[in-house]
Enzyme design. Structure first.
Site, PDB file in Angstrom:
ATOM      1  N   TYR A 201      40.281  30.157  47.131  1.00 61.77           N
ATOM      2  CA  TYR A 201      39.670  30.466  45.834  1.00 61.77           C
ATOM      3  C   TYR A 201      39.842  29.301  44.868  1.00 61.77           C
ATOM      4  O   TYR A 201      38.864  28.786  44.305  1.00 61.77           O
ATOM      5  CB  TYR A 201      40.288  31.741  45.232  1.00 61.77           C
TER       6      TYR A 201
ATOM      7  N   THR B  72      39.528  28.463  36.015  1.00 62.34           N
ATOM      8  CA  THR B  72      40.832  29.115  36.098  1.00 62.34           C
ATOM      9  C   THR B  72      41.979  28.107  36.051  1.00 62.34           C
ATOM     10  O   THR B  72      41.801  26.948  36.439  1.00 62.34           O
ATOM     11  CB  THR B  72      40.916  29.901  37.427  1.00 62.34           C
ATOM     12  N   ASP B  73      43.150  28.575  35.649  1.00 62.48           N
ATOM     13  CA  ASP B  73      44.334  27.698  35.673  1.00 62.48           C
ATOM     14  C   ASP B  73      44.828  27.483  37.109  1.00 62.48           C
ATOM     15  O   ASP B  73      45.661  26.619  37.361  1.00 62.48           O
ATOM     16  CB  ASP B  73      45.469  28.275  34.809  1.00 62.48           C
ATOM     17  N   GLU B  74      44.291  28.275  38.069  1.00 59.50           N
ATOM     18  CA  GLU B  74      44.785  28.180  39.447  1.00 59.50           C
ATOM     19  C   GLU B  74      44.444  26.824  40.080  1.00 59.50           C
ATOM     20  O   GLU B  74      45.050  26.435  41.072  1.00 59.50           O
ATOM     21  CB  GLU B  74      44.272  29.362  40.279  1.00 59.50           C
TER      22      GLU B  74
HETATM   23  P1  NAD Z   1      34.461  39.215  38.845  1.00 61.93           P
HETATM   24  O1  NAD Z   1      34.707  39.064  40.307  1.00 61.93           O
HETATM   25  O2  NAD Z   1      34.878  40.457  38.162  1.00 61.93           O
HETATM   26  O3  NAD Z   1      32.891  39.037  38.548  1.00 61.93           O
HETATM   27  C1  NAD Z   1      32.125  38.038  39.147  1.00 61.93           C
HETATM   28  C2  NAD Z   1      30.643  38.333  38.868  1.00 61.93           C
HETATM   29  O4  NAD Z   1      29.867  37.300  39.490  1.00 61.93           O
HETATM   30  C3  NAD Z   1      30.178  39.658  39.456  1.00 61.93           C
HETATM   31  O5  NAD Z   1      29.377  40.338  38.504  1.00 61.93           O
HETATM   32  C4  NAD Z   1      29.340  39.258  40.662  1.00 61.93           C
HETATM   33  O6  NAD Z   1      28.309  40.169  40.978  1.00 61.93           O
HETATM   34  C5  NAD Z   1      28.810  37.907  40.208  1.00 61.93           C
HETATM   35  N1  NAD Z   1      28.453  37.052  41.345  1.00 61.93           N
HETATM   36  C6  NAD Z   1      29.228  36.769  42.433  1.00 61.93           C
HETATM   37  N2  NAD Z   1      28.554  35.970  43.269  1.00 61.93           N
HETATM   38  C7  NAD Z   1      27.340  35.724  42.695  1.00 61.93           C
HETATM   39  C8  NAD Z   1      26.206  34.954  43.074  1.00 61.93           C
HETATM   40  N3  NAD Z   1      26.182  34.281  44.233  1.00 61.93           N
HETATM   41  N4  NAD Z   1      25.147  34.905  42.244  1.00 61.93           N
HETATM   42  C9  NAD Z   1      25.158  35.599  41.065  1.00 61.93           C
HETATM   43  N5  NAD Z   1      26.191  36.360  40.673  1.00 61.93           N
HETATM   44  C10 NAD Z   1      27.278  36.409  41.469  1.00 61.93           C
HETATM   45  O7  NAD Z   1      35.111  37.924  38.190  1.00 61.93           O
HETATM   46  P2  NAD Z   1      35.876  37.781  36.782  1.00 61.93           P
HETATM   47  O8  NAD Z   1      37.297  38.149  36.971  1.00 61.93           O
HETATM   48  O9  NAD Z   1      35.073  38.415  35.723  1.00 61.93           O
HETATM   49  O10 NAD Z   1      35.823  36.197  36.602  1.00 61.93           O
HETATM   50  C11 NAD Z   1      34.706  35.582  35.954  1.00 61.93           C
HETATM   51  C12 NAD Z   1      34.911  34.076  35.955  1.00 61.93           C
HETATM   52  O11 NAD Z   1      36.123  33.761  35.271  1.00 61.93           O
HETATM   53  C13 NAD Z   1      35.055  33.475  37.356  1.00 61.93           C
HETATM   54  O12 NAD Z   1      34.394  32.243  37.370  1.00 61.93           O
HETATM   55  C14 NAD Z   1      36.556  33.301  37.534  1.00 61.93           C
HETATM   56  O13 NAD Z   1      36.832  32.229  38.390  1.00 61.93           O
HETATM   57  C15 NAD Z   1      36.975  32.992  36.095  1.00 61.93           C
HETATM   58  N6  NAD Z   1      38.367  33.384  35.754  1.00 61.93           N
HETATM   59  C16 NAD Z   1      38.827  34.645  36.033  1.00 61.93           C
HETATM   60  C17 NAD Z   1      40.124  34.992  35.652  1.00 61.93           C
HETATM   61  C18 NAD Z   1      40.659  36.374  35.892  1.00 61.93           C
HETATM   62  O14 NAD Z   1      41.855  36.606  35.643  1.00 61.93           O
HETATM   63  N7  NAD Z   1      39.876  37.332  36.327  1.00 61.93           N
HETATM   64  C19 NAD Z   1      40.935  34.049  35.009  1.00 61.93           C
HETATM   65  C20 NAD Z   1      40.417  32.767  34.750  1.00 61.93           C
HETATM   66  C21 NAD Z   1      39.122  32.456  35.119  1.00 61.93           C
HETATM   67  P1  TYD Z   2      45.973  39.052  41.366  1.00 64.63           P
HETATM   68  O1  TYD Z   2      45.670  40.126  40.382  1.00 64.63           O
HETATM   69  O2  TYD Z   2      45.316  39.103  42.700  1.00 64.63           O
HETATM   70  O3  TYD Z   2      45.661  37.654  40.625  1.00 64.63           O
HETATM   71  P2  TYD Z   2      45.976  36.128  41.112  1.00 64.63           P
HETATM   72  O4  TYD Z   2      46.369  36.135  42.531  1.00 64.63           O
HETATM   73  O5  TYD Z   2      44.647  35.447  40.908  1.00 64.63           O
HETATM   74  O6  TYD Z   2      47.038  35.627  40.199  1.00 64.63           O
HETATM   75  O7  TYD Z   2      47.541  39.016  41.600  1.00 64.63           O
HETATM   76  C1  TYD Z   2      48.457  38.822  40.541  1.00 64.63           C
HETATM   77  C2  TYD Z   2      49.843  38.694  41.144  1.00 64.63           C
HETATM   78  O8  TYD Z   2      50.215  39.927  41.753  1.00 64.63           O
HETATM   79  C3  TYD Z   2      49.919  37.644  42.249  1.00 64.63           C
HETATM   80  O9  TYD Z   2      51.206  37.006  42.194  1.00 64.63           O
HETATM   81  C4  TYD Z   2      49.830  38.464  43.534  1.00 64.63           C
HETATM   82  C5  TYD Z   2      50.487  39.790  43.156  1.00 64.63           C
HETATM   83  N1  TYD Z   2      49.958  40.992  43.827  1.00 64.63           N
HETATM   84  C6  TYD Z   2      50.813  41.879  44.461  1.00 64.63           C
HETATM   85  O10 TYD Z   2      52.055  41.683  44.491  1.00 64.63           O
HETATM   86  N2  TYD Z   2      50.293  42.984  45.069  1.00 64.63           N
HETATM   87  C7  TYD Z   2      48.953  43.241  45.072  1.00 64.63           C
HETATM   88  O11 TYD Z   2      48.515  44.266  45.661  1.00 64.63           O
HETATM   89  C8  TYD Z   2      48.079  42.329  44.399  1.00 64.63           C
HETATM   90  C9  TYD Z   2      46.583  42.580  44.372  1.00 64.63           C
HETATM   91  C10 TYD Z   2      48.626  41.225  43.785  1.00 64.63           C
END
Ligand code: NAD
Ligand code: TYD
Length: 354
Positions: free
Chosen positions: A157, A131-133
């Site tokens: 996280y 992630t970019d975080e």
């Molecule tokens: P998500 O939470 O929707 O899915 C995570 C998956 O991992 C789930 O299917 C869960 O069951 C599985 N999982 C969790 N713990 C596990 C374990 N111990 N063993 C096996 N499986 C396990 O997450 P997402 O949003 O799809 O993100 C996927 C990846 O991309 C993550 O690594 C996240 O850090 C990265 N990412 C997400 C975003 C975003 O905006 N969602 C952006 C950048 C990077």
């Molecule tokens: P989120 O979807 O949790 O992603 P991330 O924190 O990983 O960027 O949140 C996106 C943005 O929205 C973040 O600035 C937090 C804000 N937010 C709210 O204001 N209210 C909410 O209920 C949630 C879940 C997020």
């Protein structure tokens, strides 16, 4: 490369990646390893569950012996590692789970790859999705995150993701493991668990529930349609350079409150409500602890070197997303109630393995 392990394939982004690989590469066997936490739903993969080149394995990435066994059983050549705990608010309440899965789980996969591949790295790849975080927070007047930006995570996280990135790099530098890391901005689209901003707000607007805006709603995120992320992952997996990091982002920054108003407008339109009617649901609440002000990614390296750029305009992506959630109320109900778990445990014969 023939046998591909995708971890976290039942999650939001992972399910889009599994779908793409199963449909586009019939010559690969795609093995989806997922623990099926609250965020993992096989419901997300109904359309590929019967495909001959697809295998699902329920396992925890932290369980090293099981992971090693999966590598050996399926002769894994390529790993796309997405499994993680992914929600910042949950990490604030329960950081241990994040350190366990994101750091120790990643280490367990790296160690299994190293032991299984035994230094024979030809045609092998460990691709870590991050992630970019990890780069921390930008002020409004700062330039975008590049691949050279120093890591400065603030939330449990992002600290756990940074830890996992460092382990991946350490395995490359120490043992020569062929790795690639990508750091992507916020994703949105179908199958995202309704705890994240966009699906939560769509669902709340539909049900006339309050929309909890953290702080003043001035934080900025850079949004990318999930299918474009999956396309980038495919390109990088096949053509990325070993040892490299690539940033992935949409050049699409939105202040939360402005984004929320776009979501409201789109939902109101599709539900035939008066324009802006649901703005009354906006409720300012206490800010998230350590809330990062702004994320914004410079993905020009990926564009210049591998030719990827987002295919979807944001307005189009949001409309598609809102429509999908409104048309898939049953998915929302079942993933939030956990009702799907029982069905799939039956389907995959997982019942006795609990
Ligand atoms: P998500 O939470 O929707 O899915 C995570 C998956 O991992 C789930 O299917 C869960 O069951 C599985 N999982 C969790 N713990 C596990 C374990 N111990 N063993 C096996 N499986 C396990 O997450 P997402 O949003 O799809 O993100 C996927 C990846 O991309 C993550 O690594 C996240 O850090 C990265 N990412 C997400 C975003 C975003 O905006 N969602 C952006 C950048 C990077
Ligand atoms: P989120 O979807 O949790 O992603 P991330 O924190 O990983 O960027 O949140 C996106 C943005 O929205 C973040 O600035 C937090 C804000 N937010 C709210 O204001 N209210 C909410 O209920 C949630 C879940 C997020």
């Amino acid at each position: 490369m023939k046998n591909i392990l995708i971890t976290g394939g039942a999650g939001f982004i992972g399910s889009h990646v599994v779908r793409l690989f199963v449909n586009k590469y019939p010559e690969y066997r795609t093995v989806n390893l997922d623990k099926l936490t609250y965020a993992g739903n096989l419901e997300n993969l109904k359309d590929v569950e019967g495909a001959p080149n697809y295998t699902f394995v329920k396992a925890d990435i932290c369980d090293f012996e099981t992971v090693l066994n999966i590598f050996r059983t399926y002769g894994i050549d390529g790993v796309l590692h997405l499994a993680a705990e992914s929600h910042v608010d949950r990490s604030i309440k329960d950081p241990f789970t994040f350190a366990r899965t994101n750091v120790m789980g990643t280490l367990s996969l790296l160690q299994a790859a190293k032991e299984c591949w035994k230094g024979n790295y030809s045609e092998k790849l460990f691709y870590h999705i991050s992630t970019d975080e990890v780069y921390g927070a930008l002020q409004f007047d700062e330039t975008l995150f590049t691949e050279e930006t120093k890591y400065s995570p603030h939330s449990p996280y992002s600290a756990s993701k940074a830890g996992s990135d460092h382990f991946v790099r350490a395995f490359h530098d120490t043992y020569g493991l062929p790795v690639i890391i990508t750091n992507c901005s916020n994703n949105y689209g179908p199958y995202q668990f309704p705890e994240k901003l966009i699906p939560l707000f769509i669902n709340n607007i539909r049900s006339n529930k309050p929309l909890p805006v953290y702080g003043k709603g001035e934080n900025v995120r850079d949004w990318l349609y999930v299918v474009d992320h999956a396309r980038a992952i495919d390109i990088i997996f096949h053509r990325g350079k070993i040892g490299e990091t690539y940033n992935i982002g949409g050049f699409n920054e939105w202040k939360n409150i402005d984004l929320i108003k776009v979501i409201i407008k789109t939902v109101d339109k599709l539900l035939s409500r008066a324009e802006g009617e649901s703005e009354k649901l906006i409720t300012y609440v206490t800010d998230r602890a350590g809330h990062d002000l702004r994320y914004a990614i410079d993905s020009s390296k990926l564009k210049n070197e591998l030719g990827w750029q987002p295919s979807l305009q944001f307005e189009e992506g949001i409309e598609k997303t809102v429509k999908w959630y409104l048309e898939n109320q049953q998915w929302l109900d079942s993933v939030t109630s956990g009702a799907y778990q029982e069905y799939y445990e039956e389907y995959y014969g997982l019942k006795d393995k609990k």
